[in-house]
Structures are given as structure tokens and as C-alpha cells.
Design a protein around this motif. Structure first.
Motif, PDB file in Angstrom:
ATOM      1  N   TYR A  77       0.766  -1.200   0.075  1.00  0.00           N
ATOM      2  CA  TYR A  77      -0.005   0.057   0.006  1.00  0.00           C
ATOM      3  C   TYR A  77       0.783   1.279  -0.042  1.00  0.00           C
ATOM      4  O   TYR A  77       2.086   1.372   0.700  1.00  0.00           O
ATOM      5  CB  TYR A  77      -1.001  -0.123   0.989  1.00  0.00           C
ATOM      6  CG  TYR A  77      -1.912  -1.033   1.114  1.00  0.00           C
ATOM      7  CD1 TYR A  77      -3.259  -0.924   0.437  1.00  0.00           C
ATOM      8  CD2 TYR A  77      -1.680  -2.265   1.912  1.00  0.00           C
ATOM      9  CE1 TYR A  77      -3.900  -2.206   0.455  1.00  0.00           C
ATOM     10  CE2 TYR A  77      -2.335  -3.263   1.993  1.00  0.00           C
ATOM     11  CZ  TYR A  77      -3.473  -3.266   1.216  1.00  0.00           C
ATOM     12  OH  TYR A  77      -4.596  -4.287   1.085  1.00  0.00           O
ATOM     13  N   PHE A  78       0.548   2.324  -0.729  1.00  0.00           N
ATOM     14  CA  PHE A  78       1.405   3.448  -1.005  1.00  0.00           C
ATOM     15  C   PHE A  78       0.537   4.465  -0.414  1.00  0.00           C
ATOM     16  O   PHE A  78      -0.528   4.964  -0.670  1.00  0.00           O
ATOM     17  CB  PHE A  78       1.761   3.639  -2.533  1.00  0.00           C
ATOM     18  CG  PHE A  78       2.367   2.407  -3.082  1.00  0.00           C
ATOM     19  CD1 PHE A  78       3.738   2.470  -2.955  1.00  0.00           C
ATOM     20  CD2 PHE A  78       1.648   1.122  -3.278  1.00  0.00           C
ATOM     21  CE1 PHE A  78       4.442   1.209  -3.831  1.00  0.00           C
ATOM     22  CE2 PHE A  78       2.183   0.144  -3.676  1.00  0.00           C
ATOM     23  CZ  PHE A  78       3.612  -0.030  -3.845  1.00  0.00           C
ATOM     24  N   GLU A  80       0.133   8.481  -0.021  1.00  0.00           N
ATOM     25  CA  GLU A  80       0.477   9.601  -0.805  1.00  0.00           C
ATOM     26  C   GLU A  80      -0.601  10.600  -0.588  1.00  0.00           C
ATOM     27  O   GLU A  80      -2.059  10.223  -0.615  1.00  0.00           O
ATOM     28  CB  GLU A  80       0.725   9.316  -2.362  1.00  0.00           C
ATOM     29  CG  GLU A  80       1.400  10.224  -2.941  1.00  0.00           C
ATOM     30  CD  GLU A  80       2.702  10.803  -2.376  1.00  0.00           C
ATOM     31  OE1 GLU A  80       2.471  11.998  -1.793  1.00  0.00           O
ATOM     32  OE2 GLU A  80       3.828  10.399  -2.219  1.00  0.00           O
ATOM     33  N   GLY A  83      -3.866  10.127  -3.090  1.00  0.00           N
ATOM     34  CA  GLY A  83      -4.732   8.990  -3.117  1.00  0.00           C
ATOM     35  C   GLY A  83      -6.227   9.170  -3.023  1.00  0.00           C
ATOM     36  O   GLY A  83      -6.510  10.309  -2.404  1.00  0.00           O
ATOM     37  N   GLY A 104       7.035   8.019   1.038  1.00  0.00           N
ATOM     38  CA  GLY A 104       7.747   8.572  -0.032  1.00  0.00           C
ATOM     39  C   GLY A 104       8.771   9.842   0.915  1.00  0.00           C
ATOM     40  O   GLY A 104       8.494   9.816   2.170  1.00  0.00           O
ATOM     41  N   LEU A 110       6.582  10.100  -3.053  1.00  0.00           N
ATOM     42  CA  LEU A 110       6.847   8.891  -3.919  1.00  0.00           C
ATOM     43  C   LEU A 110       6.727   9.091  -5.275  1.00  0.00           C
ATOM     44  O   LEU A 110       6.038  10.091  -5.894  1.00  0.00           O
ATOM     45  CB  LEU A 110       5.686   7.865  -3.668  1.00  0.00           C
ATOM     46  CG  LEU A 110       5.695   6.950  -2.424  1.00  0.00           C
ATOM     47  CD1 LEU A 110       4.333   6.307  -2.194  1.00  0.00           C
ATOM     48  CD2 LEU A 110       6.859   6.066  -2.225  1.00  0.00           C
ATOM     49  N   GLY A 112       6.137   9.433  -9.231  1.00  0.00           N
ATOM     50  CA  GLY A 112       4.949   9.192  -9.895  1.00  0.00           C
ATOM     51  C   GLY A 112       4.710   7.767 -10.635  1.00  0.00           C
ATOM     52  O   GLY A 112       3.588   7.273 -10.670  1.00  0.00           O
ATOM     53  N   THR A 115       3.619   5.205  -7.995  1.00  0.00           N
ATOM     54  CA  THR A 115       2.213   5.604  -7.577  1.00  0.00           C
ATOM     55  C   THR A 115       1.211   5.183  -8.904  1.00  0.00           C
ATOM     56  O   THR A 115      -0.099   4.570  -8.545  1.00  0.00           O
ATOM     57  CB  THR A 115       1.653   6.830  -7.042  1.00  0.00           C
ATOM     58  OG1 THR A 115       2.244   7.895  -7.832  1.00  0.00           O
ATOM     59  CG2 THR A 115       2.442   7.068  -5.945  1.00  0.00           C
ATOM     60  N   GLU A 119      -1.710   2.156  -8.672  1.00  0.00           N
ATOM     61  CA  GLU A 119      -2.867   3.088  -8.173  1.00  0.00           C
ATOM     62  C   GLU A 119      -3.904   2.744  -7.212  1.00  0.00           C
ATOM     63  O   GLU A 119      -4.498   3.434  -6.655  1.00  0.00           O
ATOM     64  CB  GLU A 119      -3.272   3.794  -9.580  1.00  0.00           C
ATOM     65  CG  GLU A 119      -4.287   4.967  -9.312  1.00  0.00           C
ATOM     66  CD  GLU A 119      -4.927   5.431 -10.824  1.00  0.00           C
ATOM     67  OE1 GLU A 119      -5.664   6.089 -10.893  1.00  0.00           O
ATOM     68  OE2 GLU A 119      -4.307   5.019 -11.967  1.00  0.00           O
ATOM     69  N   CYS A 122      -3.181   2.944  -3.631  1.00  0.00           N
ATOM     70  CA  CYS A 122      -2.769   4.235  -3.052  1.00  0.00           C
ATOM     71  C   CYS A 122      -3.794   4.552  -2.179  1.00  0.00           C
ATOM     72  O   CYS A 122      -4.853   4.713  -2.384  1.00  0.00           O
ATOM     73  CB  CYS A 122      -2.303   5.171  -4.328  1.00  0.00           C
ATOM     74  SG  CYS A 122      -0.775   5.055  -5.092  1.00  0.00           S
ATOM     75  N   ARG A 124      -4.740   7.976   1.176  1.00  0.00           N
ATOM     76  CA  ARG A 124      -4.186   9.089   1.854  1.00  0.00           C
ATOM     77  C   ARG A 124      -4.679   8.983   3.460  1.00  0.00           C
ATOM     78  O   ARG A 124      -5.638   8.381   3.550  1.00  0.00           O
ATOM     79  CB  ARG A 124      -4.479  10.473   0.984  1.00  0.00           C
ATOM     80  CG  ARG A 124      -6.063  10.312   1.104  1.00  0.00           C
ATOM     81  CD  ARG A 124      -6.761  11.527   0.258  1.00  0.00           C
ATOM     82  NE  ARG A 124      -8.047  11.370  -0.219  1.00  0.00           N
ATOM     83  CZ  ARG A 124      -9.033  11.446   0.771  1.00  0.00           C
ATOM     84  NH1 ARG A 124      -8.795  11.785   2.091  1.00  0.00           N
ATOM     85  NH2 ARG A 124     -10.095  11.253   0.115  1.00  0.00           N
TER      86      ARG A 124
END
Length: 163
Positions: A77-78, A80, A83, A104, A110, A112, A115, A119, A122, A124
Motif C-alpha cells: 500500500y502506498f 500519498e 490517493g 515517500g 513517492l 509518480g 504510484t 494506483e 494508493c 491518503r
């Protein structure tokens, strides 16, 4: 099942130190993707008061792809500010799953291409538009503790104090 905090090219040693303390206190793993904006040698850690560092399960990686190929079964899971979903939209309760939360750089976030590649994973942290982003170490703590809450705090063994 484990929780893994991944710092992509972190720049500020105090943030990494605070996140390492959270990892030590929650039995979470810490992954540092190089290059780092600081040194993690023993002298620097002692100077920063990181006496808990030996309790941190830390791994160093030359790139995100090196980490990703080492843990192909992990759920990544990212985090950012871009998100569409938020941290509370995902389920982190599978007892057989390793969860990797990727954060990041403090200055640029992070990349682009990363992400865009992930996608759907991602997210927040909900926040107002009065700040650009929350502090990295605060954000990591929010995410780790949400995952732990969903797992009924199973990885944490509470020490009992003696009266």
C-alpha cells in the motif's frame, strides 16, 4: 503476518528515528530504500538517542523493485496525498498476510511512476487543505496503528507493571 513500514529514500533522520521507535514498539519491520539522506552507523544512532535501534527489525534495499521482488506475496500500500481512497478504506486483518506500507521522501513523496503502477493501492490520510501533508512519522504511526487495530493489536504484547 507482519506489518512492514517502507521508507523510500528518507531524508530526515529524526523522522526515521521516530518511525523506528514506532516499529520497535509494535513489532513492525522497517525497510529503508536507498539512498538515505543521513547515516545509520552506530555513532550517529547513539548520538540521536536511538537506544531502541537494536530492537528494530530493519532491512536495507537498493531500490523499491529489490524490496518488491524479495516479498512477492506481500500486500503493498502506498501512502500519498494524491490517493483517492483513505487509510480506513482497506482491510488489513488477514492473519496470513504481510502488509507493506510505503512512504515517500519528505520533500517530494513517492515517484509518480510508482504510484501510477500501484494506483489501486494508493491511499491518503484524511486532512484539511490547510497543510500540504502531515509529518511523515505521524502518518506512519497512524497507518501502523490502524492496521494493528484491525488485527485486535495481536502482534503487541503488553507488559504488565508490578505494583
Amino acid at each position: 503476518m507482519s506489518i512492514h513500514v517502507v521508507l523510500y529514500e528518507p531524508e530526515i533522520p529524526a523522522n526515521t528515528g521516530n518511525i523506528a521507535r514506532t516499529c520497535a514498539g509494535t513489532h513492525s519491520h522497517l525497510h529503508l530504500i536507498h539512498p538515505l539522506g543521513f547515516s545509520t552507523d552506530d555513532r550517529m544512532l547513539k548520538r540521536a538517542g536511538c537506544d531502541y535501534w537494536p530492537s528494530v527489525k530493519v532491512e536495507h534495499h537498493d531500490s523499491f523493485d529489490a524490496l518488491y521482488s524479495r516479498y512477492p506475496e506481500g500486500a503493498f500500500y502506498f501512502i500519498e496525498t494524491i490517493g483517492e481512497k483513505n487509510v480506513y478504506d482497506f482491510d488489513y486483518s488477514d492473519p496470513d498476510q504481510d502488509y507493506f506500507f510505503v512512504f515517500g521522501k519528505e520533500t517530494t513523496g513517492l515517484p509518480g511512476e510508482l504510484t501510477a503502477r500501484f494506483e489501486e493501492h494508493c491511499f491518503r490520510i484524511p486532512q484539511t487543505d490547510l497543510v500540504r501533508s502531515l509529518n511523515l512519522s505521524n502518518t506512519a504511526a497512524i497507518v501502523v496503528y490502524e492496521a494493528l487495530r484491525q488485527q485486535a493489536f495481536a502482534p503487541i504484547q503488553i507488559k504488565k507493571t508490578v505494583d
